[in-house]
Design an enzyme around this catalytic site. Structure first.
Site, mmCIF file in Angstrom:
data_model
loop_
_atom_site.group_PDB
_atom_site.id
_atom_site.type_symbol
_atom_site.label_atom_id
_atom_site.label_comp_id
_atom_site.label_asym_id
_atom_site.label_seq_id
_atom_site.Cartn_x
_atom_site.Cartn_y
_atom_site.Cartn_z
ATOM 1 N N THR A 35 -15.199 43.888 -60.614
ATOM 2 C CA THR A 35 -14.085 42.968 -60.532
ATOM 3 C C THR A 35 -14.546 41.556 -60.954
ATOM 4 O OG1 THR A 35 -15.133 42.284 -58.536
ATOM 5 C CG2 THR A 35 -13.817 44.035 -58.068
ATOM 6 N N GLU A 83 -15.516 42.588 -51.334
ATOM 7 C CA GLU A 83 -15.097 41.261 -51.529
ATOM 8 C C GLU A 83 -15.546 40.356 -50.761
ATOM 9 O OE1 GLU A 83 -12.861 40.084 -53.857
ATOM 10 O OE2 GLU A 83 -12.467 42.180 -54.768
ATOM 11 N N THR A 99 -10.484 46.914 -49.858
ATOM 12 C CA THR A 99 -11.879 47.226 -50.538
ATOM 13 C C THR A 99 -12.827 47.219 -49.239
ATOM 14 O OG1 THR A 99 -11.618 46.087 -52.748
ATOM 15 C CG2 THR A 99 -13.670 46.228 -51.673
ATOM 16 N N THR A 124 -22.828 41.475 -42.614
ATOM 17 C CA THR A 124 -23.160 40.068 -42.535
ATOM 18 C C THR A 124 -23.217 39.363 -41.311
ATOM 19 O OG1 THR A 124 -22.117 37.947 -43.369
ATOM 20 C CG2 THR A 124 -20.655 39.708 -43.083
ATOM 21 N N ASP A 125 -23.889 38.368 -41.055
ATOM 22 C CA ASP A 125 -24.092 37.661 -39.750
ATOM 23 C C ASP A 125 -22.821 36.996 -39.601
ATOM 24 O OD1 ASP A 125 -23.905 35.161 -41.591
ATOM 25 O OD2 ASP A 125 -25.623 34.297 -41.053
ATOM 26 N N LYS A 188 -19.978 30.251 -54.859
ATOM 27 C CA LYS A 188 -20.578 30.231 -53.803
ATOM 28 C C LYS A 188 -21.122 28.824 -53.633
ATOM 29 C CE LYS A 188 -19.204 34.309 -52.300
ATOM 30 N NZ LYS A 188 -19.971 35.401 -52.744
ATOM 31 N N TYR A 206 -16.895 20.433 -48.159
ATOM 32 C CA TYR A 206 -15.697 20.791 -46.885
ATOM 33 C C TYR A 206 -15.975 19.777 -45.987
ATOM 34 C CZ TYR A 206 -14.781 24.883 -49.804
ATOM 35 O OH TYR A 206 -14.374 25.566 -50.951
ATOM 36 N N ASN A 248 -25.137 21.341 -44.878
ATOM 37 C CA ASN A 248 -24.544 21.693 -46.147
ATOM 38 C C ASN A 248 -24.736 20.253 -47.095
ATOM 39 O OD1 ASN A 248 -23.532 24.222 -45.671
ATOM 40 N ND2 ASN A 248 -21.540 23.548 -45.285
ATOM 41 N N ARG A 272 -12.401 23.933 -44.999
ATOM 42 C CA ARG A 272 -11.952 25.377 -45.062
ATOM 43 C C ARG A 272 -11.386 25.707 -43.903
ATOM 44 N NH1 ARG A 272 -16.776 29.574 -45.906
ATOM 45 N NH2 ARG A 272 -16.539 29.084 -48.087
ATOM 46 N N GLY A 274 -10.665 27.464 -40.336
ATOM 47 C CA GLY A 274 -11.447 28.417 -39.657
ATOM 48 C C GLY A 274 -12.790 28.406 -39.987
HETATM 49 P P1 NAD Z 1 -20.693 39.774 -54.780
HETATM 50 O O1 NAD Z 1 -19.220 39.175 -54.887
HETATM 51 O O2 NAD Z 1 -21.436 38.909 -56.069
HETATM 52 O O3 NAD Z 1 -20.718 41.333 -55.448
HETATM 53 C C1 NAD Z 1 -19.578 42.206 -54.975
HETATM 54 C C2 NAD Z 1 -20.022 43.464 -56.095
HETATM 55 O O4 NAD Z 1 -19.011 44.430 -55.669
HETATM 56 C C3 NAD Z 1 -19.234 43.337 -57.419
HETATM 57 O O5 NAD Z 1 -20.248 43.705 -58.231
HETATM 58 C C4 NAD Z 1 -17.885 43.952 -57.555
HETATM 59 O O6 NAD Z 1 -17.571 44.154 -58.926
HETATM 60 C C5 NAD Z 1 -18.102 45.003 -56.584
HETATM 61 N N1 NAD Z 1 -16.776 45.507 -56.078
HETATM 62 C C6 NAD Z 1 -15.964 44.717 -55.330
HETATM 63 N N2 NAD Z 1 -14.831 45.728 -55.012
HETATM 64 C C7 NAD Z 1 -15.455 46.870 -55.495
HETATM 65 C C8 NAD Z 1 -14.738 48.052 -55.136
HETATM 66 N N3 NAD Z 1 -13.646 48.465 -54.747
HETATM 67 N N4 NAD Z 1 -15.398 49.156 -55.899
HETATM 68 C C9 NAD Z 1 -16.663 49.091 -56.466
HETATM 69 N N5 NAD Z 1 -17.142 47.889 -56.399
HETATM 70 C C10 NAD Z 1 -16.591 46.897 -56.141
HETATM 71 O O7 NAD Z 1 -21.265 39.799 -53.609
HETATM 72 P P2 NAD Z 1 -22.493 39.573 -52.867
HETATM 73 O O8 NAD Z 1 -22.559 38.205 -52.510
HETATM 74 O O9 NAD Z 1 -23.721 40.210 -53.675
HETATM 75 O O10 NAD Z 1 -22.576 40.414 -51.512
HETATM 76 C C11 NAD Z 1 -22.917 41.815 -51.538
HETATM 77 C C12 NAD Z 1 -22.663 42.329 -50.073
HETATM 78 O O11 NAD Z 1 -23.507 41.717 -49.234
HETATM 79 C C13 NAD Z 1 -21.387 42.343 -49.383
HETATM 80 O O12 NAD Z 1 -20.933 43.367 -48.875
HETATM 81 C C14 NAD Z 1 -21.560 41.149 -48.717
HETATM 82 O O13 NAD Z 1 -20.599 41.080 -47.738
HETATM 83 C C15 NAD Z 1 -22.824 41.179 -48.059
HETATM 84 N N6 NAD Z 1 -23.480 39.884 -47.749
HETATM 85 C C16 NAD Z 1 -23.552 39.087 -48.537
HETATM 86 C C17 NAD Z 1 -24.257 37.829 -48.089
HETATM 87 C C18 NAD Z 1 -24.270 36.426 -49.209
HETATM 88 O O14 NAD Z 1 -24.823 35.471 -48.827
HETATM 89 N N7 NAD Z 1 -23.862 36.466 -50.388
HETATM 90 C C19 NAD Z 1 -25.004 37.619 -47.083
HETATM 91 C C20 NAD Z 1 -25.076 38.773 -46.134
HETATM 92 C C21 NAD Z 1 -24.306 39.965 -46.303
HETATM 93 O O1 DAU Z 2 -23.622 34.016 -43.697
HETATM 94 C C1 DAU Z 2 -23.408 35.384 -44.822
HETATM 95 C C2 DAU Z 2 -22.229 35.065 -45.815
HETATM 96 O O2 DAU Z 2 -22.680 33.818 -46.560
HETATM 97 C C3 DAU Z 2 -21.920 36.183 -46.582
HETATM 98 O O3 DAU Z 2 -21.447 37.204 -45.811
HETATM 99 C C4 DAU Z 2 -20.661 35.847 -47.434
HETATM 100 O O4 DAU Z 2 -20.421 36.876 -48.569
HETATM 101 C C5 DAU Z 2 -21.113 34.472 -48.267
HETATM 102 O O5 DAU Z 2 -20.196 34.066 -49.159
HETATM 103 C C6 DAU Z 2 -21.492 33.381 -47.587
HETATM 104 O O6 DAU Z 2 -20.471 32.742 -46.974
HETATM 105 P P1 DAU Z 2 -20.508 31.277 -46.588
HETATM 106 O O7 DAU Z 2 -18.725 30.896 -46.428
HETATM 107 O O8 DAU Z 2 -21.419 30.830 -45.644
HETATM 108 O O9 DAU Z 2 -20.994 30.621 -48.135
HETATM 109 P P2 DAU Z 2 -20.390 29.695 -49.178
HETATM 110 O O10 DAU Z 2 -21.306 29.706 -50.233
HETATM 111 O O11 DAU Z 2 -19.044 30.048 -49.470
HETATM 112 O O12 DAU Z 2 -20.359 28.322 -48.193
HETATM 113 C C7 DAU Z 2 -21.564 27.848 -47.820
HETATM 114 C C8 DAU Z 2 -21.260 26.636 -46.971
HETATM 115 O O13 DAU Z 2 -20.840 25.543 -47.855
HETATM 116 C C9 DAU Z 2 -20.005 26.806 -46.094
HETATM 117 O O14 DAU Z 2 -20.198 25.990 -45.058
HETATM 118 C C10 DAU Z 2 -18.563 26.433 -46.930
HETATM 119 C C11 DAU Z 2 -19.447 25.218 -47.757
HETATM 120 N N1 DAU Z 2 -18.758 24.852 -48.976
HETATM 121 C C12 DAU Z 2 -18.479 26.069 -49.772
HETATM 122 C C13 DAU Z 2 -17.978 25.827 -50.986
HETATM 123 C C14 DAU Z 2 -17.767 26.815 -51.935
HETATM 124 C C15 DAU Z 2 -18.484 23.550 -49.328
HETATM 125 O O15 DAU Z 2 -18.825 22.596 -48.500
HETATM 126 N N2 DAU Z 2 -17.902 23.400 -50.583
HETATM 127 C C16 DAU Z 2 -17.690 24.374 -51.478
HETATM 128 O O16 DAU Z 2 -17.196 24.318 -52.625
#
Ligand code: NAD
Ligand code: DAU
Length: 342
Positions: A35, A83, A99, A124-125, A188, A206, A248, A272, A274
């Protein structure tokens, strides 16, 4: 073992594929739809390893899963594909349900039918919702998701519980806090702020910027997921967190200091909807049961991360074109949800 990693071309998934190739003798099959968030450049070099195979495909494609699980004699599944961005789930929840919920259900069903011996669900938390200024999430905290993203992950997380309770399918669930590190998509917070700062663009904070996240270096998350795969109790749930709470706004200040830039680019924008105020993880259960603890302290992890984004400018510059520009305008453009100057 033959391990199927889903979502292995994303941020954490690609770090995990590298982790497995570096730290085990296992074969790794990476199933990813590619994606907007999936990027094969995250896996550069892996394709030279005979233990690695990439398959482009959808976790919702039952026939593909059936063939792949059998053909590759998959022993274990590590499920990252999702996603993952909260803001996108506010704009368009549907793909989060197809998804994250339906995709997980189909993957569970086909994995069970194929006799998979261990299945790790990377949850995720955010399933716990938001904390006040006190306390931590434990595995017994009630699930109270607040965004469509979090609700879809909670549904997937609970489907795993149901597959264990109903069918005895050996699922382990991990619930981790915010990850940071190389290869994180620049939608992110941390990579977005670094890239914008280096390009002299506004840094959209935000609301009041006083929301708190608990940051963990991505490789520590990968190690926790791997321990859950090899030693996690079937039916078990493990919180994973860095013990590293930060507001943040303080984080953005820290990034600017590291980049040697002033604070004039910071722009407070509409919040944001919620928006969860605070996450903080109690990780004592995984420490006690699996011996996991974070190994990369925040200062070291942040230095590695900032250095990586400085060195790999071409990686994020290429992403921040085309579809990304449309996304950015939808979120942050004039009159949009996070328009500046609030
Ligand atoms: P990301 O968005 O960077 O990567 C998601 C991947 O999933 C992408 O490579 C995308 O192409 C693939 N994908 C999406 N839909 C798909 C489908 N239908 N079939 C096959 N592949 C598909 O996400 P990330 O930040 O690496 O997070 C990975 C996992 O960890 C997620 O499940 C997320 O909920 C979880 N998680 C993320 C965080 C964080 O801080 N990023 C923290 C805790 C848990
Ligand atoms: O806690 C785990 C989660 O952390 C994962 O499950 C999610 O996949 C991952 O995206 C992340 O979620 P958050 O919403 O916490 O992450 P994000 O980086 O989007 O935002 C972090 C904080 O920063 C949140 O309080 C929103 C704020 N923010 C984010 C963006 C993108 C801003 O203030 N400005 C921004 O432009």
């Amino acid at each position: 073992m033959n391990i199927l990693v889903t979502g292995g071309a994303g941020f954490i998934g690609s770090n995990h594929v590298r982790y497995l190739l570096r730290n085990s003798d296992d074969r790794v099959v990476n199933l990813d739809l590619l994606t907007y968030a999936g990027n094969l450049e995250n896996l550069a070099g892996c394709e030279d390893d005979p233990r690695y195979r990439f398959v482009r495909g959808d976790i919702r494609d039952r026939e593909l899963l059936r063939t792949l699980l059998q053909q590759e004699a998959i022993d274990a599944v590590v499920h990252f594909a999702a996603e993952s961005h909260v803001d996108r789930s506010v704009e368009g929840p549907e793909v989060f349900i197809t998804t994250n919920v339906l995709g997980t259900e189909i993957l569970l069903e086909e994995s069970r039918a194929a006799g998979v011996r261990k299945f790790v669900m990377v949850s995720t938390d955010e399933v716990y919702g938001s904390l006040g200024s006190e306390g931590h999430f434990t595995e017994n905290s009630p699930l109270a998701p607040n965004s469509p993203y979090a609700a879809s992950k909670a549904a997937a997380d609970l489907l795993c519980r149901a597959f264990f309770k109903t069918f005895g399918f050996p699922v382990v669930v991990t619930r981790c806090s915010n990850n940071y590190g190389p290869y994180q998509f620049p939608e992110k917070l941390i990579p977005l702020m670094i890239a914008n700062a280096l390009e002299g663009k506004p840094l959209p904070v935000y609301g009041d910027g006083l929301q708190v996240r608990d940051w963990l270096f991505v490789e520590d998350h990968c190690r926790a997921v791997d321990l859950a795969l090899r030693h996690g109790r079937p039916g078990g749930v493990y919180n994973v967190g860095g013990g590293n709470e930060m507001r943040n706004l303080d984080l953005v200040h820290l990034l600017l200091d590291k980049l040697g830039l002033g604070r004039e680019l910071i722009t407070f924008v509409a919040d944001r909807p919620g928006h969860d105020r605070r996450y903080a993880i109690d990780a004592s259960h995984i420490t006690a049961e699996l011996g996991w603890a974070p190994s990369v302290d925040f200062a070291t992890g942040m230095a590695r991360t900032v250095d990586w984004y400085l060195a790999e400018r071409a990686w994020w510059e290429k992403i921040r074109t085309g579809r990304y520009v449309e996304y950015y305008d939808l979120m942050y453009g004039p009159g949009r949800r996070h328009a500046g100057g609030v």
